[in-house]
Design an enzyme around this catalytic site. Structure first.
Site, short mmCIF file in Angstrom:
data_model
loop_
_atom_site.label_atom_id
_atom_site.label_comp_id
_atom_site.label_asym_id
_atom_site.label_seq_id
_atom_site.Cartn_x
_atom_site.Cartn_y
_atom_site.Cartn_z
NE ARG A 1 -14.06 0.75 3.29
CZ ARG A 1 -14.44 0.35 2.09
NH1 ARG A 1 -14.40 -0.92 1.77
NH2 ARG A 1 -14.86 1.21 1.21
CB CYS A 2 -10.80 3.17 10.37
SG CYS A 2 -9.57 2.43 11.42
CD GLN B 1 -3.06 -0.99 2.21
OE1 GLN B 1 -3.31 -2.01 2.82
NE2 GLN B 1 -3.66 0.16 2.52
CD GLU C 1 -9.53 4.59 5.72
OE1 GLU C 1 -9.40 5.60 6.42
OE2 GLU C 1 -8.61 3.89 5.34
#
Ligand code: CDP
Length: 808
Positions: free
Chosen positions: A386-387, A239, A762
């Protein structure tokens, strides 16, 4: 010159910001033309596989590789002893700790990497793994962070001095050998004083369970060391490819210009692919040793057992208010289970991420947060699934505290939120725990949401249902889940945020070709978010060329400018801003070219959609295509040829998207099965680049929220065995479990972002988890429920009903 098409048609042709342009990458993905790490096949390539520990805590007494080496097709078996001379048997983590690449003397979690087998194919490697004989001596296992802080068992012997003293860690003093750090924000004394003297106080303890991002594509890498030209190429599920290049250079001693890191297509990341894993290091070492490319791709069990987990926060809260419901103070303490190594992917100065956003969307005058990080015999990680860094924990905490306070006050939780929202005119707003919220209009969003679902009507229906249940006419109860969240996304700024010392800016480089098409490269990397579609839209609006003629490239460090990658919804707030700024540089030069071509002063032309026009004389213009051509074929006095620009953008602040969610749920108390009748999600992410992509992001984030709230968990038994290491046990929702989502929006632009956009990827997860959880808890509130821990799977929901005497 007269135009053949109208201005509106020109705007439409641009497919710029605000347009629901179809995702350009999907043609490839839906037709099997994606190119993932496992699709990379190089001549002579070898395959690696790990010997992993079956024990959660054990001393490694010996490793015998003879039988494995004797298997035809096996080329090498690496152990820590082989990596030690290269100083690669341990590696630094993103959190300032170090982690064993291969077991060095002991193992600290089940599934830990012990040896790396390299063979001609994946099957032979897997067979050889079974032939490696490891002699373990079992040690006492600790999976409970509270017990860990009391125990005489030292997990990390490497972090205790010879005289038995405990040296400081990366984040200051440690109070026990199994303690990692204490991190604090706010004013403890002042907060305690307010709480001690308050009219109403609610306290609650909650566990945000350990879970895992579980992307469909597991982690993997292919390393290819070309000994002739000294160049290492590394393809992997990264990522943040540039950061991987820097780390690879620092670890291996290979100069950074001789390393090329490529993130090809990535099948979902959600934070799981931010960290550096032993598999990456071993594939590099194996390629250096063997002189041929080496591939490592983990399977599903390896992914769930050993790569970065998320959450595992034990949170204890106190919230105080006046009798009328005005919140006066908030106290939060977290015991954070970090597993065997502190490998949290957080900016250096924030060992508990941005947990200090836990005052949420409310105007709370005084607050305190303390976080203690603890080692246990569990896998390392602690990523933002996902945050943004730990924001989901923070929002879950405050949204549960609000519900508990509402019970204490005997007040409607929607009203309690309204009383305490930060008001529109208070922005920019400095929260008690330090953040400066850029913009918001919470009350408008809340009112819109409550009206859309007929909140009053729902409450009336719920009251009737409670009576019907009590009369024995139904076995289903009804819950109304509410959540209002504020996210904090877009790390930097550089002065606050870095990863391994690299400041968190991002970048965009644009090259306009003579015929008026363009390529733009960015320091981010899409893992399914649609960057190729949306970044082209930003540029189309900024430079006046159609999005269709702009190619977006990311993920190749040989071509893309240095950037800090994609996680924490930082792409739009940071790289999106860099794209806009680079676009504006192109436009500034284009203005000079246009003025020259139109034979007027620079200030006498103005930009209009896809061209520069002479002010007051719209029939005199040069299109961006004409200007691009002129940039290459005309000698313009005082200007260099060409039309290129680059921007490295250091954001002045983060962006603070927010949203209002409502979930209506019916629960069968005899089976514990919840049915989601309705889910309404209002999001405000500032300026909306592509409404259709945003809707897709929200559907995905809500589905992952549903998973986490209602069943997804990495559970351990007392021996440290992972009980949920396959998709039979680890809940991954399918279309069967997923409800219809209703999406809505308001638009409150970010005042400091060049196009006013905030992140969105997110938000639905951050707001969704407390919303689903609150719906379950709210269903049982009329029967005496105050708080039950997630995940609310059927068994736990049944137990809640049972504990409340609803089966009697
Ligand atoms: O960093 P990441 O790409 O995961 O998250 P993001 O910045 O929230 O963007 C996710 C997707 O939504 C990207 O394709 C963005 O361009 C798009 N988006 C949008 O269309 N409008 C916004 N205001 C924010 C994001």
């Amino acid at each position: 010159m007269k135009d053949e098409i109208t201005r509106d048609e020109r705007v439409a042709n641009l497919k710029g910001m605000g347009c629901s342009r179809k995702r350009v990458e999907d043609a490839r993905f839906t037709q099997g033309k994606g190119n993932y790490v496992d699709d990379i096949k190089l001549p002579g390539m070898l395959h690696g596989d790990f010997v992993r520990s079956p024990y959660a805590h054990a001393r490694v007494k010996s490793i015998n590789i003879d039988a494995a080496m004797a298997l035809p097709g096996v080329v090498a078996v690496l152990t820590a002893k082989d990596l030690e001379p290269l100083n690669l048997h341990w590696m630094p983590t993103l959190a300032g700790d170090k982690q064993m690449v291969l077991a060095d003397g002991k193992v600290l979690f089940q599934g830990q990497e012990v040896a790396f087998v390299v063979a001609n194919d994946r099957y032979i490697a897997a067979d050889a793994v079974e032939l490696v004989e490891v002699d373990y001596e079992e040690l006492e296992v600790i999976v409970d962070p509270f017990k860990s802080l009391q125990s005489d068992v030292v997990l990390r012997e490497d972090l205790v001095a010879e005289d038995g003293s405990i040296p400081n860690g990366a984040h200051g003093p440690r109070k026990h050998p199994n303690h990692i750090f204490t991190w604090e924000a706010g004013e403890e004394e002042a907060t305690n004083q307010v709480i001690d003297n308050a009219e109403v106080v609610a306290t609650e303890e909650m566990y945000y369970h350990r879970t895992h991002p579980c992307p469909l594509e597991t982690c993997g890498s292919v390393a290819s060391m070309d000994k002739v030209n000294g160049k290492l190429t590394l393809w992997g599920t990264f990522q943040a490819p540039h950061v991987v290049r820097t780390v690879a250079s620092l670890l291996s001693g290979i100069e950074e210009h001789n390393i090329r890191v490529v993130s090809p297509d990535i099948g979902g990341g959600f934070g799981n692919k931010v960290g550096v894993y032993p598999g990456y290091v071993c594939s590099i070492v194996a390629s250096i040793v063997t002189g041929v490319p080496v591939k490592w791709v983990e399977d599903r069990m390896e992914n769930l057992m050993s790569t970065a987990f998320a959450r595992d926060y034990w949170m204890k809260g106190k919230i105080s208010a006046t009798k009328e419901g005005k919140i006066t103070g908030l106290h939060c303490h977290v015991t954070a289970d970090h597993g065997a190594f502190d490998a949290c992917a957080d900016p250096t100065k924030f060992p508990a991420g941005f947990m200090n956003i836990c005052t949420g969307s409310y105007d709370i005058p005084v607050a305190y947060l303390g976080v203690d990080g603890v080692y246990t015999n569990k896998a390392p990680g602690g990523v933002s699934y996902r945050c943004s860094f730990r924001v989901t924990e923070a929002v879950y905490f405050i949204e549960r505290m609000i519900e508990v306070l509402a019970i204490e006050l005997n007040m409607d939780p929607a009203e309690l939120r309204s009383i305490n929202f930060i008001k529109k005119e208070q922005f920019p707003y400095t929260a008690a725990l330090g953040w400066e919220y850029d913009s918001g209009d919470y009350q408008t969003a809340w009112d819109k949401a409550l009206l859309a679902v007929d909140y009053k009507g729902l409450r009336a229906e719920q009251a009737e249902r409670v009576e019907a249940f009590k009369r024995g006419e139904t076995r289903k109860v009804m819950g109304i889940g509410l959540s209002f969240f504020t996210e904090i996304v877009g790390a930097g700024p550089v002065k606050n945020c870095d990863i391994l010392g690299m400041g968190m800016f991002d970048s965009c480089e644009i090259r306009i070709h003579p015929t008026g098409s363009a390529v733009a490269r960015l320091g981010t990397i899409s893992q399914g978010q649609g960057h190729a579609t949306t970044f082209a839209q930003i540029l189309a609006t900024e430079i006046g060329l159609s999005a269709e003629s702009i190619t977006i490239e990311e993920g190749d460090t040989d071509t893309a400018p240095y950037g800090l990658g994609t996680y924490g919804s930082r792409s739009t707030p940071v790289a999106g801003a860099a794209a806009a700024m680079a676009g504006r540089k192109i436009r500034a030069k284009a203005q000079m070219i246009a003025a020259y071509l139109l034979e007027v002063h620079d200030n006498d032309v103005e930009f209009d959609v896809d061209r520069f026009v002479v002010k007051g004389s719209p029939e005199q213009f040069k299109t961006m295509k004409e200007i691009a051509y002129a940039a290459y074929n005309q000698a313009i006095p005082g200007l260099e040829p060409g039309l290129e620009a680059v921007s490295y953008y250091d954001p002045p602040n983060m962006t603070y998207p927010f949203g209002a969610y409502v979930c209506v749920m019916d629960i069968d108390v005899d089976t514990g099965v919840p049915e989601i009748r309705r889910f309404y999600a209002l999001d405000d992410c500032g300026t909306r680049i592509n409404p259709m992509v945003i809707e897709g992001q929200i559907h995905g984030g809500l589905t992952e929220a549903l998973a986490v709230a209602l069943g997804q968990e990495i559970a351990y038994d007392d021996m440290g065995n992972v009980k949920t290491a396959t998709l039979m046990d680890f809940f991954l929702p399918t279309a069967w479990e997923v409800p219809n989502y209703e999406t809505d929006f308001t638009v409150t632009p970010s005042p400091h972002h060049p196009i006013g956009a905030k992140g969105v990827g997110e938000s639905p997860h951050v707001g969704g988890v407390p919303c689903f959880s609150n719906a379950v808890q709210d269903a049982f509130r009329p029967f005496g429920n105050r708080h039950t821990n997630m995940p609310h799977d059927h068994w736990r929901i049944w137990q809640t009903a049972n504990n409340l005497g609803m089966h009697d």
